[in-house]
Structures are given as C-alpha cells and as structure tokens.
Design an enzyme around this catalytic site. Structure first.
Site, short mmCIF file in Angstrom:
data_model
loop_
_atom_site.label_atom_id
_atom_site.label_comp_id
_atom_site.label_asym_id
_atom_site.label_seq_id
_atom_site.Cartn_x
_atom_site.Cartn_y
_atom_site.Cartn_z
CG ASP A 32 5.07 0.49 4.00
OD1 ASP A 32 4.06 -0.02 3.48
OD2 ASP A 32 5.61 1.52 3.57
CG ASP A 38 1.61 -3.59 1.04
OD1 ASP A 38 0.59 -3.77 0.36
OD2 ASP A 38 2.02 -2.47 1.40
CG ASP A 66 0.51 -3.42 4.96
OD1 ASP A 66 -0.33 -3.97 4.23
OD2 ASP A 66 1.37 -2.64 4.53
#
Length: 795
Positions: free
Chosen positions: A684, A485, A688
């Site tokens: 995080d 990410d 996600d």
C-alpha cells in the site's frame, strides 16, 4: 447608478460527435441547468449582447425577471432538471461491441462484424435503450411464433396423422404456408437479413450470414416449388406426387433465432447489473448550506469543492469529503464489501454514494463529479469489462475463419448428399446443407470470454475489489506465489508512537517537532504516527528546507537551521555517526515488537522513535486460507528483521525478507519469476509501487498511497485482507467459467456441425432437421450467457 455587467458563465460545449444532430453545440439553460439544443429551444433571450437558450418558456420568464441571479452563481432552482431523469449515458460516451471492442461509434446500433447490438462503453443510470431492444425482440418473437405455428401444423400434420386431406388441400395448405412463412421471414426476420447485409457491406461474414443463407435457401426452394413445380424433376416428388416444401423450416428457424436473440439480450442486460448498481449509488440532489446559513436543494452536478453539505439519516452522501460536524454510522458495503456500518466523526473522510444510516452529518466536499472515488471506480470497471483476456485469443482466431469455413462445409455437404445420397437426393442435400448453416454458432465462441469478464469484474466491484483489466483477472487465478508487505497490509497501518528515547541536551519535544516537520511531507503510516503524536502533545512543527525523501530508507532536511535525518540505521550510517549503544537500545525495542526510527541532528544520532502497529485481526485467518488454496506466501518489508519476524510468527508466514529496499523487492520478484513462478505483490505504500508494477499481478490496498493504487491492476477498495481472498476466489471462479464456456462452445460446434452434415447417418442413422439445428444454435448462446451469470453470486 450603473451596475457593472456581471461576467457570464460559460454556457456552451460541443460533443464533437459524427452525428449531425449531436455535433450542434449545446447550451446551458442558466435557470435549471439543462443542456438545450439551440435549434430546438423553447425560448431564447438576448442579454448584454449574448443569446441564452431555455428548455421552457417558464425558465425564460424567470431569467428575464432576475438575470443577474442566474449568471452570478450556479443555478440552484430547477423547474425541470430536478424532476428529469439524469442522462442515461455520459455525454459523448461511445458504443462498442462486446465481442469486437475495436468497433466503436457514437450512437446505438449493431456490430457490422457479428451483428450484435452495441453497448455503451460507460454505464447508464437507466436502461431505456437496452429495454427497448429486449421489448422489440420479444415482440418479434411473439408474432413469429403466432404466424409459424399454423405453418408448422399444416406441414407436419399430414405426416403425424397419416391423412393428406381431400383433393386440392395440399395446394391450399401450400399457399397458406407460403404467405405466413413469407411474413415471418421478411417481416419478423428482417433484422436477420439487415445484419447479414451490414456484414456484407463491410466485406465480412457473421452468424446472421449463415442464418440468412440457410433461411433463404429453404424459402426460395419452397417458393419455386409452389409457383413453378414443372422446374423440378419427378424424382423429387413424394408418393402422392407432391414436391416437398420447407416453408415450416424457414419460419420456425427465424422464430427460434429470434427467441435465442431475445433470451440472450435479457441475459446480457443482467451482466451489467453490478455496474448499474454502483451507478445508482450517486444521489441526484444534495442539501447545500449557503454562505448565509440557508439550506438549498441543488443537483449534485452543481456541487463544487469546498461546499458544505448536510446529509440526513437515510440519505446517500453526494460527494467525497470530510465530516465537519455530527456523528453517524455510514454503510459503505456496496463500495467496500464490508457489511458493518463505519462510524464517522468530525475529521473522518466519507465517500460519495455511501449511505448515512442514523445521525446528521455536516460535510465539506473535497472531490466532486468525475473525481470522486465512485466515479473513478465506475469508469475503471467499465474500461476493464471491455478489455480482452489472453485466454480469448484462441477463440478470436477460430471465430475469424469460422463463418467462411462453415459455408464451405455446407456446400460440400450439399454436393455430397446430392451426388451420393439416396433418392430424393436433392431434398436430403438441401436439408443437410441448411442444417449445417443454421447449427453453426460463432457467437457462442465469441461470447464465452467477454460475458464472463463483464460479470466477474462487475461482481468484484460490488465486493470492494477493483480489477482494472481482464488480463489481471485471468493472471490472478494463475498466481502461485504471493508476496505481502508488512506495514498497512498484514498490520493495520495505523501505528502509534510509543517511545521517544533522547540524549541530552535535546528534549523529546524538540526531537518530536523536528521529526514531525520531516514526516509531514510523507504519506507513510509511520509518518502519520509521528505527526499525530506531535499534535496530541500540542506541538507545532517548523517548515522544512532542502527536503529529501529516500523511499525505504528515510528523510532528510533543514529544520530551524539544522540538518535533521530520520530513518533506518542504514540511512543514518550513510550520513551520520551511529554508536553501538543506539543499536542495542533499538534492538531491545524491536524485541518488544516495535518499529524503530533513528534521528540524527548535525551528523550525530541523538534519538530513537519507536512505534507499534497492531496486526490485523483477520491476518492469520486469511493467510491460513490462502495457504490452503496452494499459494506460497512471503513477507517482504523494509522494516528491521526483529520486528518483521515477530509479525510473521504471529500470522504464520515462514519466509521473511526484512530490511529490503524498493529495488530489492523488485529483485526478489524477478528471482521468483525466473524460477517459473507467477507472482502477486500486495502492498500500500509509495515504496511498494515499483514492486507492484514488476509483479505479474500487483494488488494495492485502497487506503494506501495514490501512486500505489495507480501502479496496481487490482485494488482492494476497503484495504482489508479479506478483499485479497475475495479477489483470488473470484478470479478463479471467473477463469473456471470462461474455460467451461470455451469448452462448451468448441464441443458444441465440433459435434453439432458433423451431426447436421449427416456424418452419423451411415453409422447410427441419426440426422438433424434444420428446425432442431436452429433450436440448438439459439440455446448455445443462451447457455453461455446463463453460465456467465452464475458469477453474480460468487463471493
């Protein structure tokens, strides 16, 4: 005037364990806080038709003098609790076998399947039980060695010097050997037969079954040959007309097995050192600031949420909380792996168990007891260490049939040597059969994986990496594709709002207030950027009604009677009009590296909010190292393509998927998995969580949302990319150690059993005496333990 009766605190709880002594409800001494068995209480006092039990008469006297003081508030004074060592194991913590986790009981003992000492499933602050076991094995080994040495000298001496002594010496020597070896076998070696019998009672077999059969065979034959020599044919006698005795073999085998058990116990004790080091971080007492401003030292167990605590330089922080006053630097290295102390100021969070280095802090406790991060890490690591890695399945299948197969091979060996061996055939048959029984070691197979997993997961915890299961540990080493990410993973996750572009008649202050009202309900880093910008400008935001959150898209709600929508261009276009001019302005901001949010009010886009999130200083270096280790790196983010490309170019990631929704991240992972790749996902945020669950290995950064932490089997406690590199390397090292152990264990048995059976005698004339078989068997388990302990120094 009659005072109202105080409401007594709850004073009892039950462990509800099978042991009768533990099933008695324990009562809390209201003075010192110790738990007291009512049947063993030093004193008891009746007060308001309730019986209170005390650990000592001194506590009872203090209670009788001021009962209301100890019933209205948690005990603050401690005549004995503060000076006593904390409980070695959490109440009710079961014990289990490291090789057979299905074996669970509520008290120490040995495993009926393999005979190993059971270990507590939750860690201990001290190691009295483990140290007592090690001391006992050392004591038995010492005495067995002292008694076995004369037996060995008397048995081997004549063969070494070629002199058999005067008439009658052989008989005296045989009697002395018989007496000493009997003491070794049935005195020092009693635990071998106890564990073998325990397995027989449960209709199973283990390593001690093999040893017990082999030792008993050698001892029983020698005893019969000494007491009833006429039972045996003349063909068994030596040139001097004496029957061969194997008392020395029985005694030395027991001694060497005990030596191996002692060394193995010492090694297994060291495997839990990493977890014990975490447990020792929690202090026993804390300085609590009372309502009147007075400070009182209390047990950490008595701290409650909301308590104000003073933390002096050199003290460990007693609970999770927030700094209210003071400035200091806190050493968080044993939890996060970060060597540099972290500066703390009012409003900053602190973690229980970390070390305050220089200044004085006044903190407010927000999480206490089992809810603290340290307690959660310890429990999760302990559970992970007891889990089973997939690679262990082969060893488990082999070990299940190992002992019966070895007994069968030993019988065949004895029969073959008796029927076809050179005279005296019986002697050779007995020696080879016993050697086969003794050299076989199912423990080397069974311990190969659990010990490496225990050490590896414990070491990871001290490096700031929380691995929830042995399966995740193994799979992380097999990963070939890593999806990252952007926000909070490759970037610092602390974006700052830099631009607010507004169309009249609305003002930047109005838009910022409305946006902050919506974002106050979100945990996304961009949400914090908006709310912090509003606070810095002295703005307060109104309440929100009809709030809706669409992860990866945006937010919607009623604010001051208006429908306010905040989020991506796609989200705005689904609910409001968005002119090309706004899209062009957003593109200009993205070219400058900003992340852009659109704000619509009453169905019309009225503003742009732009934030910039600095790239992590170590991101490019870690990405380069991960690529060098053979990983294919991909960035997948919900952010716009221009911003995503700017970050990807800075960290040198070539494959970028921008503007993806949570379900699209999952679809991306599925595509890679269908190509036969092993995929890890690092992120995080709440958005996600689905991808973390879908990946072969989900890696959550510890500063992120709780739902992301719960969805991931690997958590980087500090939340840095170096932790990701550590996790990968430690996983590879652990799997490498496991494979080495399994190869050694299989090779040892594959080569050792035929050697003991005498299959190499016709080829190269090499055989194996039972004593050397015992030494090899003991060293096999010790070598597996020693190899696993190398992981304690992995990084």
């Amino acid at each position: 005037m009659t005072q109202p009766e105080p409401a007594p605190r709850p004073t009892s709880f039950s462990l509800n364990l099978a042991d009768d002594t533990l099933s008695v409800p324990l009562h809390l001494d209201p003075v010192c806080g110790m738990r007291v068995n009512p049947n063993q209480a030093a004193a008891q006092v009746q007060y308001h038709q309730q019986t209170f039990y005390f650990c000592s008469k001194h506590c009872a006297q203090k209670f009788q003098a001021q009962p209301e003081r100890y019933l209205q508030a948690p005990a603050a004074e401690s005549c004995c609790a503060l000076g006593a060592a904390p409980s070695t194991v959490l109440p009710g913590a079961p014990y289990t076998c490291p090789m057979h986790p299905e074996i669970v009981q509520d008290h120490p003992g040995t495993c009926p399947l393999c005979g190993m000492a059971l270990e507590a499933t939750l860690p201990a602050t001290d190691t009295l039980h483990e140290e007592a076991e090690t001391r006992h094995l050392r004591f038995l080994t010492l005495w067995a060695s002292v008694l076995s040495l004369p037996v060995l000298l008397l048995a081997m001496g004549p063969m070494l010097i070629g002199y058999h002594g005067p008439d009658g010496f052989h008989l005296i020597s045989a009697i002395v050997q018989g007496i000493l070896s009997t003491a070794v076998v049935f005195g020092c070696g009693r635990l071998i037969f106890t564990r073998a019998w325990e397995a027989a009672r449960h209709r199973t077999t283990n390593m001690f079954t093999l040893i017990a059969i082999g030792v008993l065979a050698a001892w029983a034959y020698s005893t019969l040959a000494l007491l009833f020599p006429q039972m045996f044919p003349v063909t068994l006698r030596s040139e001097q007309g004496e029957l061969p005795l194997y008392f020395e073999a029985a005694a030395v085998i027991v001694t060497l097995v005990l030596l191996g058990q002692w060394l193995e116990a010492r090694g297994r004790h060291k495997t839990g050192e990493a977890l014990r080091s975490l447990l020792r971080l929690s202090p026993e007492t804390a300085l609590r600031i009372e309502a009147d401003g007075a400070e009182r030292e209390v047990p950490v167990a008595f701290i409650q949420v909301g308590d104000r605590l003073r933390v002096r330089p050199g003290d460990r922080i007693p609970a999770d909380g927030l700094v209210r006053e003071g400035h200091s630097a806190v050493d968080e290295s044993l939890l996060t792996g970060e060597a540099m102390p972290v500066e703390k100021k009012p409003g900053d969070p602190v973690i229980g168990g970390t070390l305050n280095t220089d200044g004085v802090l006044i903190m407010e406790a927000t999480r206490v007891g089992a809810d603290t991060m340290l307690a959660r890490i310890i429990q999760l690591v302990a559970q992970a260490q007891r889990s089973r890695a997939p690679v262990q399945q082969l060893a488990d299948r082999v070990a299940a049939h190992f002992v019966p197969a070895v007994i069968f091979i030993a019988l065949l060996t004895g029969i073959a040597w008796w029927m076809y061996g050179p005279p005296p055939a019986f002697n050779a048959a007995l020696l080879h059969a016993v050697a086969v029984l003794i050299i076989a070691c199912p423990c080397a197979l069974g311990l190969a994986t659990p010990l490496a997993v225990t050490v590896g997961i414990g070491r990871a915890a001290t490096l700031g990496v929380l691995i929830r299961s042995a399966q995740a540990l193994e799979q992380l080493a097999q990963v070939d594709t890593l999806i990252l990410d952007k926000t909070g993973t490759l970037t610092e996750g602390r974006p700052r709002l830099t631009d607010v572009v507004v169309n009249p008649p609305h003002t930047p202050a109005d838009v910022l207030r409305w946006a902050a009202a919506l974002e106050n309900n979100s945990t996304h880093p961009l949400a914090r950027a908006v709310t912090e910008a509003a606070r810095e400008r002295g703005l307060s935001w109104p309440p929100v009604e009809e709030f809706v959150s669409a992860p990866g898209r945006g937010l919607r709600g009623r604010v001051e009677g208006k429908t306010v929508i905040l989020g991506t261009a796609r989200w705005i276009q689904e609910h409001a009009s968005l002119s090309p001019s706004w899209l062009q302005q957003a593109e200009n901001l993205r070219q400058q590296g900003a992340t852009v949010m659109f704000c619509a009010v009453e169905g019309e886009c009225v503003a742009l909010l732009a934030a910039r999130d600095p790239i992590r200083s170590d991101a490019a270096q870690v990405v380069q190292q991960l690529r060098a280790e053979g990983l294919h790196l991909v960035m997948a983010t919900g952010d716009e393509a221009r911003t995503a490309q700017a970050v990807a170019q800075a960290v040198q990631i070539s494959e970028v998927h921008a503007g993806v929704l949570p379900e699209e991240k999952v679809a991306l992972i599925r595509r890679y998995q269908q190509q036969g790749r092993k995929v890890a996902m690092a992120g995080d945020g709440i958005n996600d969580a689905p991808a973390l669950s879908a990946a072969d290995v989900g890696i959550a950064l510890g500063h992120g949302a709780d739902v992301a932490l719960e969805a991931a089997p690997v958590v980087l406690v500090k939340g840095d990319l170096l932790g990701l590199l550590r996790a990968r390397r430690l996983s590879c090292a652990t799997v490498r150690i496991i494979r080495q152990n399994l190869v050694f264990a299989f090779a040892y048995n594959i080569l050792g059993i035929p050697l003991a059976a005498g299959l190499f005698v016709p080829l190269v004339g090499i055989s194996l005496h039972p004593m050397f078989a015992a030494l090899a068997m003991s060293l096999s388990s010790v070598s597996v333990v020693a190899n696993a302990l190398r992981l304690r120094y992995a990084s």
